[in-house]
Design an enzyme around this catalytic site. Sequence first.
Site, PDB file in Angstrom:
ATOM      1  N   TYR A   1       3.781   4.606 -10.159  1.00 26.12           N
ATOM      2  CA  TYR A   1       3.153   3.378  -9.659  1.00 26.12           C
ATOM      3  C   TYR A   1       2.505   3.615  -8.297  1.00 26.12           C
ATOM      4  O   TYR A   1       1.362   3.209  -8.053  1.00 26.12           O
ATOM      5  CB  TYR A   1       4.220   2.298  -9.577  1.00 26.12           C
TER       6      TYR A   1
ATOM      7  N   LYS B   1      -1.469   3.283  -7.494  1.00 20.80           N
ATOM      8  CA  LYS B   1      -1.938   2.305  -6.519  1.00 20.80           C
ATOM      9  C   LYS B   1      -2.665   2.971  -5.352  1.00 20.80           C
ATOM     10  O   LYS B   1      -3.592   2.393  -4.780  1.00 20.80           O
ATOM     11  CB  LYS B   1      -0.762   1.469  -6.015  1.00 20.80           C
TER      12      LYS B   1
END
Length: 302
Positions: free
Chosen positions: A171, A175
């Site tokens: 993640y 991001k």
Amino acid sequence: MTGICTGRVAAVTGAGRGLGRAHALALAAEGAAVVVNDLGVTADGAGASGGPAQQVVEEIRAHGGQAVAHTGDITTDDGARSLVTTALDTFGRLDALVNNAGFLRDRMLVNLAEDDWDAVMRVHLKGHFLPLKHAAAHWRTETKAGRTPDARVINTSSGAGLLGSVGQGNYSAAKAGILGLTLVAAAELGRYGIQVNALAPAARTRMTEQTFADTMAAPTDGDFDAMAPENVSPLVVWLASADSAGITGRVFEAEGGRITVMEGWRPGPTADKGARWTPSEAGETTRKLLTKSEPARPVYGT
């Protein structure tokens, strides 16, 4: 409401729940017609249902707004293209794209499966790239036809992308990649009337209410709910509006009643020998430079 987006059309991905839902409702309340995209998957990306997107559409229409559901998979070329064509076929134009879709598959790095890495990269990073690509292609065509748009793209990063987050290597990497994509897109697309910015929001969603349960809990005493996703949406609405003219290539943190302009990687202390360092010299010099630099911010979860 001020009607700041009256006459504009916005597409919001991952808009069936959480932040995306809040953004879609806020855009509609300010006059925008909204394409509500959502696959209706579970928090880890499994399954699919058209229900969440349609529920948001019905909520917008119940308040007198205009909206249409889109349940295509924006991590595929056809699905991303159809998001744009749905806006054009239904409302005749597209003015803003809010990339928000995402899910989590958290694991410590040594336990992180390749499939879980690929799945998170696909929905967050590829799921930003493909809608951006097809929206930008449309706006470029408009510019070449003499109809330069006043277009906006708002991407969704995270504090994990800015600082890293323990147990969220996939993640955090995705991001962080979105931030790089935002900067490149802002530089490449400005000539076509397109502004591209990114948010790193902090709010209570399916992705955060369990991972950060203590900090995301809603107050029970009637105090300001700082973690309500609706707190982030006013900045999204403004960035999607024509009023944000001249703002591009920027990253903002948004949480509760706070908005922060993030300043990213900037040169700090430096030393130049004018020749090649030995390893020992490089190490000694680096340690001296670090004593002059700002201390590293802690990684989330430490």
